[in-house]
Design a protein around this motif. Structure first.
Motif, PDB file in Angstrom:
ATOM      1  N   PRO A  36      89.644   7.235  81.307  1.00 48.98           N
ATOM      2  CA  PRO A  36      88.565   6.910  80.198  1.00 48.98           C
ATOM      3  C   PRO A  36      87.723   6.110  80.778  1.00 48.98           C
ATOM      4  CG  PRO A  36      90.796   6.736  79.617  1.00 48.98           C
ATOM      5  CD  PRO A  36      90.887   6.796  81.084  1.00 48.98           C
ATOM      6  N   GLU A  37      86.375   6.492  80.084  1.00 51.25           N
ATOM      7  CA  GLU A  37      84.887   5.858  80.585  1.00 51.25           C
ATOM      8  C   GLU A  37      84.836   4.769  79.227  1.00 51.25           C
ATOM      9  OE1 GLU A  37      82.537   5.594  82.978  1.00 51.25           O
ATOM     10  OE2 GLU A  37      84.037   6.419  84.418  1.00 51.25           O
ATOM     11  N   PHE A  38      84.881   5.324  78.218  1.00 51.07           N
ATOM     12  CA  PHE A  38      84.822   4.195  77.026  1.00 51.07           C
ATOM     13  C   PHE A  38      85.713   4.922  75.857  1.00 51.07           C
ATOM     14  CE2 PHE A  38      81.992   7.756  76.233  1.00 51.07           C
ATOM     15  CZ  PHE A  38      82.276   8.264  75.118  1.00 51.07           C
ATOM     16  N   VAL A  39      86.162   4.182  75.028  1.00 51.85           N
ATOM     17  CA  VAL A  39      86.813   4.398  73.929  1.00 51.85           C
ATOM     18  C   VAL A  39      86.301   3.842  72.435  1.00 51.85           C
ATOM     19  CG1 VAL A  39      89.109   3.986  72.874  1.00 51.85           C
ATOM     20  CG2 VAL A  39      89.020   4.589  75.289  1.00 51.85           C
ATOM     21  N   ALA A  40      86.225   4.535  71.600  1.00 57.93           N
ATOM     22  CA  ALA A  40      85.577   4.066  70.223  1.00 57.93           C
ATOM     23  C   ALA A  40      86.519   4.105  69.229  1.00 57.93           C
ATOM     24  CB  ALA A  40      84.418   4.528  70.038  1.00 57.93           C
ATOM     25  N   ILE A  41      86.926   3.424  68.485  1.00 55.61           N
ATOM     26  CA  ILE A  41      87.982   3.628  67.408  1.00 55.61           C
ATOM     27  C   ILE A  41      87.166   3.461  65.943  1.00 55.61           C
ATOM     28  CG2 ILE A  41      90.092   2.754  66.256  1.00 55.61           C
ATOM     29  CD1 ILE A  41      91.093   1.479  69.006  1.00 55.61           C
ATOM     30  N   THR A  42      87.028   4.282  65.125  1.00 57.01           N
ATOM     31  CA  THR A  42      86.557   4.268  63.921  1.00 57.01           C
ATOM     32  C   THR A  42      87.365   4.609  62.928  1.00 57.01           C
ATOM     33  OG1 THR A  42      85.751   6.436  64.181  1.00 57.01           O
ATOM     34  CG2 THR A  42      84.255   4.992  65.117  1.00 57.01           C
ATOM     35  N   GLU A  43      86.823   4.786  61.606  1.00 52.85           N
ATOM     36  CA  GLU A  43      87.561   4.994  60.509  1.00 52.85           C
ATOM     37  C   GLU A  43      87.634   6.567  60.521  1.00 52.85           C
ATOM     38  OE1 GLU A  43      85.977   4.055  56.634  1.00 52.85           O
ATOM     39  OE2 GLU A  43      85.602   2.085  57.439  1.00 52.85           O
ATOM     40  N   GLY A  44      88.758   7.341  60.168  1.00 54.64           N
ATOM     41  CA  GLY A  44      88.800   8.609  60.298  1.00 54.64           C
ATOM     42  C   GLY A  44      87.801   9.580  59.451  1.00 54.64           C
ATOM     43  N   LYS A  45      87.027   8.717  58.366  1.00 57.51           N
ATOM     44  CA  LYS A  45      85.796   9.677  58.049  1.00 57.51           C
ATOM     45  C   LYS A  45      84.402   9.480  58.728  1.00 57.51           C
ATOM     46  CE  LYS A  45      84.926   5.769  54.719  1.00 57.51           C
ATOM     47  NZ  LYS A  45      84.720   5.289  53.412  1.00 57.51           N
ATOM     48  N   THR A  46      84.611   8.718  59.858  1.00 57.34           N
ATOM     49  CA  THR A  46      83.352   8.879  60.539  1.00 57.34           C
ATOM     50  C   THR A  46      83.333  10.218  61.523  1.00 57.34           C
ATOM     51  OG1 THR A  46      83.643   6.284  60.899  1.00 57.34           O
ATOM     52  CG2 THR A  46      81.966   7.501  62.396  1.00 57.34           C
TER      53      THR A  46
END
Length: 78
Positions: A36-46
C-alpha cells in the motif's frame, strides 16, 4: 447488524439493530511490490470519485472505481 443477547434465564434472543453503519477503505497499491502507498478510510456513503479527485496518481497508475460513477472530465485529468 444482529445483536445476540443473553436474557439471564438461559435463553438467548436475537434482535436486529436499527442503526447501521459502514466504512469504505480506499487503498493505493505500489505495483512494483504490491504494498500500500496510501490508505483512506471514509464513511460508506462516500463515493470513490470524491476521494479520487483529491489524490495525485503517478503516471501509469491504474484507477478502478465502482458504482458506475461517470465523470469523463476527471477521467481525462487522470
Amino acid at each position: 447488524m444482529v445483536a445476540v443477547c443473553d436474557l439471564g434465564d438461559g435463553t438467548i434472543s436475537r434482535t436486529e439493530e436499527l442503526a447501521k453503519s459502514a466504512i469504505k477503505l480506499h487503498v493505493g497499491l505500489n505495483h512494483s511490490g504490491y504494498l500500500p502507498e496510501f490508505v483512506a478510510i471514509t464513511e460508506g456513503k462516500t463515493s470513490d470519485i470524491e476521494i479520487g479527485r483529491i489524490l495525485q496518481f503517478p503516471q501509469g497508475s491504474i484507477v478502478a472505481v465502482d458504482r458506475g460513477y461517470c465523470d469523463y472530465s476527471w477521467y481525462n485529468q487522470v
